[in-house]
Scaffold this motif. Structure first.
Motif, PDB file in Angstrom:
ATOM      1  N   ILE A 318       0.578  -1.215   0.211  1.00  0.00           N
ATOM      2  CA  ILE A 318      -0.160  -0.072   0.098  1.00  0.00           C
ATOM      3  C   ILE A 318       0.876   1.094  -0.068  1.00  0.00           C
ATOM      4  O   ILE A 318       0.501   2.384  -0.867  1.00  0.00           O
ATOM      5  CB  ILE A 318      -0.923  -0.034   1.155  1.00  0.00           C
ATOM      6  N   ASN A 319       1.705   1.169   1.020  1.00  0.00           N
ATOM      7  CA  ASN A 319       2.675   2.312   0.999  1.00  0.00           C
ATOM      8  C   ASN A 319       3.476   2.861  -0.245  1.00  0.00           C
ATOM      9  O   ASN A 319       3.704   3.880  -0.724  1.00  0.00           O
ATOM     10  CB  ASN A 319       3.700   2.382   1.967  1.00  0.00           C
ATOM     11  N   LEU A 342      -8.836   0.197  -0.705  1.00  0.00           N
ATOM     12  CA  LEU A 342      -8.026  -0.074   0.065  1.00  0.00           C
ATOM     13  C   LEU A 342      -8.743  -0.429   1.415  1.00  0.00           C
ATOM     14  O   LEU A 342      -8.015  -1.185   2.088  1.00  0.00           O
ATOM     15  CB  LEU A 342      -6.766   1.020   0.287  1.00  0.00           C
ATOM     16  N   TYR A 343      -9.562   0.463   1.714  1.00  0.00           N
ATOM     17  CA  TYR A 343     -10.346   0.329   2.944  1.00  0.00           C
ATOM     18  C   TYR A 343     -10.929  -1.270   2.899  1.00  0.00           C
ATOM     19  O   TYR A 343     -11.199  -1.849   3.939  1.00  0.00           O
ATOM     20  CB  TYR A 343     -11.539   1.288   2.864  1.00  0.00           C
ATOM     21  N   LYS A 344     -11.617  -1.673   1.994  1.00  0.00           N
ATOM     22  CA  LYS A 344     -12.245  -2.890   1.802  1.00  0.00           C
ATOM     23  C   LYS A 344     -10.977  -4.001   1.787  1.00  0.00           C
ATOM     24  O   LYS A 344     -11.180  -5.016   2.696  1.00  0.00           O
ATOM     25  CB  LYS A 344     -12.984  -3.400   0.660  1.00  0.00           C
ATOM     26  N   VAL A 345      -9.782  -4.020   1.124  1.00  0.00           N
ATOM     27  CA  VAL A 345      -8.691  -4.508   1.158  1.00  0.00           C
ATOM     28  C   VAL A 345      -8.072  -4.866   2.507  1.00  0.00           C
ATOM     29  O   VAL A 345      -7.919  -5.940   3.200  1.00  0.00           O
ATOM     30  CB  VAL A 345      -7.575  -4.310   0.301  1.00  0.00           C
ATOM     31  N   GLY A 346      -8.106  -3.828   3.369  1.00  0.00           N
ATOM     32  CA  GLY A 346      -7.474  -3.661   4.792  1.00  0.00           C
ATOM     33  C   GLY A 346      -8.403  -4.478   5.581  1.00  0.00           C
ATOM     34  O   GLY A 346      -7.980  -5.179   6.624  1.00  0.00           O
ATOM     35  N   VAL A 358      -4.927   6.869   8.706  1.00  0.00           N
ATOM     36  CA  VAL A 358      -3.709   7.809   9.044  1.00  0.00           C
ATOM     37  C   VAL A 358      -2.498   7.491   8.269  1.00  0.00           C
ATOM     38  O   VAL A 358      -1.955   8.515   7.807  1.00  0.00           O
ATOM     39  CB  VAL A 358      -3.478   7.711  10.438  1.00  0.00           C
ATOM     40  N   VAL A 359      -2.365   6.285   7.729  1.00  0.00           N
ATOM     41  CA  VAL A 359      -1.206   5.842   7.044  1.00  0.00           C
ATOM     42  C   VAL A 359      -1.487   6.358   5.627  1.00  0.00           C
ATOM     43  O   VAL A 359      -0.432   7.037   5.090  1.00  0.00           O
ATOM     44  CB  VAL A 359      -0.946   4.489   6.907  1.00  0.00           C
ATOM     45  N   LEU A 360      -2.621   6.376   5.118  1.00  0.00           N
ATOM     46  CA  LEU A 360      -2.606   6.937   3.761  1.00  0.00           C
ATOM     47  C   LEU A 360      -2.385   8.415   3.783  1.00  0.00           C
ATOM     48  O   LEU A 360      -2.039   8.802   2.820  1.00  0.00           O
ATOM     49  CB  LEU A 360      -4.253   6.625   3.513  1.00  0.00           C
TER      50      LEU A 360
END
Length: 427
Positions: A318-319, A342-346, A358-360
């Motif tokens: 992701i990063n 990415l929310y769904k993947v997470g 926060v990371v995003l």
């Protein structure tokens, strides 16, 4: 048809087409070629993309920051920060970082922070013995704190597209912002010692008291915003509206440094900035709808999960992906395009949505001063005799430092999550 869509989107982005035209235009052309749906659905989805109560806070926070800038509040905040830490080794550098934190807690905008703080401190840094390259790099990098320290416009966008609590995101940004700032502060101290930059004389108690009085009205803005939200007095959107009334009152009635014409210019500038943000969000909403309706969102998510299904490795992927996207897109656009995906993947691998947000956001902050299209690099040209090339060279060491802070925030989640968990049961 999907291959045509991605080819069109890539071609439009590579040809420097305005991003909202690239996003919505690629979808419109594919719908026209396919002929299965009316093209009016694109317009409908553009309006749906900005039909969110949380997004109403964005124009208010932008206006608050602009009123602070023209009304003399930002200058007083910078002066007070200098009184507090200016006498330390690397004092002016520390003042720059702290001032960006203060102003970021008011405007929620990275470019606005660069302009407000940079116009005051860039000449002071160069006159104080700091190298021009270091000075401009520190300002464009520290200015990115504006989207990490709450209230953050980018966090509001993430909350709008994922349904995550805005208040929880704001609290998570406190810990992440402090780590991010401390890395820059440490480098400022190191730079000052290495180049033997002299300290400024310590202020007297009278000067400290006077500085506190002068800055108290400005420091009251984050108190009103965050205190009102977590005191249960009003919602984040209502807090944004209250902050406009507060900043307008202080600028027009208390300090009275600007004419009504100049205050109106701040309002007009805020309207233009809001329009730019909203049209990008609306076009990104069209893209998100198309990816979902065609099943592409699920396919992309499954492709990402095929590389790894552990949080540690997935965060690395992701990063890397978001950092690359940040070289070409602004943080708000990244949140709208990649946030829901990415929310769904997470969620699939057990990543907390608040921590992911926060990371995003930190990734987006780094993108604000990463070449070739980091917005802060272009905004820096307004500071006087600063070229784009100088801003890029100055930003390079700070990109490395920011990546270090990103690693800490990513893999030590308690830094971000302890405060939200304290205030929000069930996180």
């Amino acid at each position: 048809m999907n291959a045509i869509f991605f080819s069109l989107l890539g071609l439009l982005l590579a040809s420097s087409t305005p991003i909202f035209i690239a996003l919505a235009g690629a979808v419109m052309i594919v719908i026209w070629l396919d002929g299965m749906m009316p093209m009016a659905i694109v317009v409908e989805r553009m309006f749906s993309g900005i039909d969110s109560f949380a997004l109403m806070a964005i124009p208010f926070f932008i206006l608050t920051g602009n009123l602070m800038g023209v009304g003399g509040l930002s200058r007083r905040i910078v002066g007070f920060a200098d009184l507090l830490v200016g006498r330390l080794t690397g004092g002016l550098g520390i003042t720059t970082v702290c001032s960006c934190m203060f102003f970021g807690a008011i405007s929620g905008s990275s470019p606005a922070t660069v302009v407000a703080v940079g116009n005051i401190l860039y000449p002071a840094l160069t006159d104080g013995g700091y190298k021009r390259r270091f000075s401009i790099g520190l300002i464009v990098a520290s200015g990115s704190l504006g989207i990490i320290i709450p209230p953050s416009v980018v966090m509001i966008v993430y909350a709008a597209v994922t349904g995550v609590s805005v208040g929880a995101l704001f609290m998570a940004g406190v810990g992440a912002g402090l780590v991010y700032a401390l890395v820059f502060i440490a480098y400022a101290v190191f730079h000052a010692r290495r180049h033997d930059i002299p300290r400024t004389p310590p202020p007297t108690w009278g000067q400290l008291w006077q500085g506190l009085k002068d800055a108290s009205w400005g420091l009251g803005v984050p108190v009103v915003i965050l205190g009102g939200i977590y005191g249960g007095i009003f919602t984040p959107t209502e807090a944004a509206a209250v902050s406009v009334v507060y900043a307008g009152f202080v600028s027009a009635v208390i300090y009275r440094e600007k004419t009504p014409r100049e205050l109106f210019a701040a309002v007009a500038g805020s309207a233009a900035t809001t329009a730019q943000v909203m049209i990008i969000l609306s076009a990104a909403g069209v893209l998100a709808w198309y990816l979902t309706s065609q099943g592409l969102a699920v396919a992309i998510a499954n492709t990402i999960l095929s590389f790894s299904d552990t949080p540690t490795e997935l965060f690395l992927l992701i990063n890397v992906a978001v950092l690359v996207a940040g070289m070409f897109l602004d943080a708000a656009s990244i949140m709208v395009i990649l946030g829901p995906l990415l929310y769904k993947v997470g969620l699939t691998v057990g990543i907390d949505p608040v921590h992911l947000g926060v990371v995003l956001t930190v990734n987006g902050a780094i993108g604000m001063f990463t070449p070739p299209f980091g917005l802060n690099l272009f905004v820096a040209s307004s500071l006087g005799n600063v070229t784009y090339e100088q801003a890029v060279r100055g930003s390079l060491p700070f990109i490395g430092l920011a990546l270090l802070a990103l690693g800490v925030v990513t893999y030590v989640p308690e830094i971000s999550m302890w405060l939200p968990r304290l205030l929000y049961a069930g996180l």
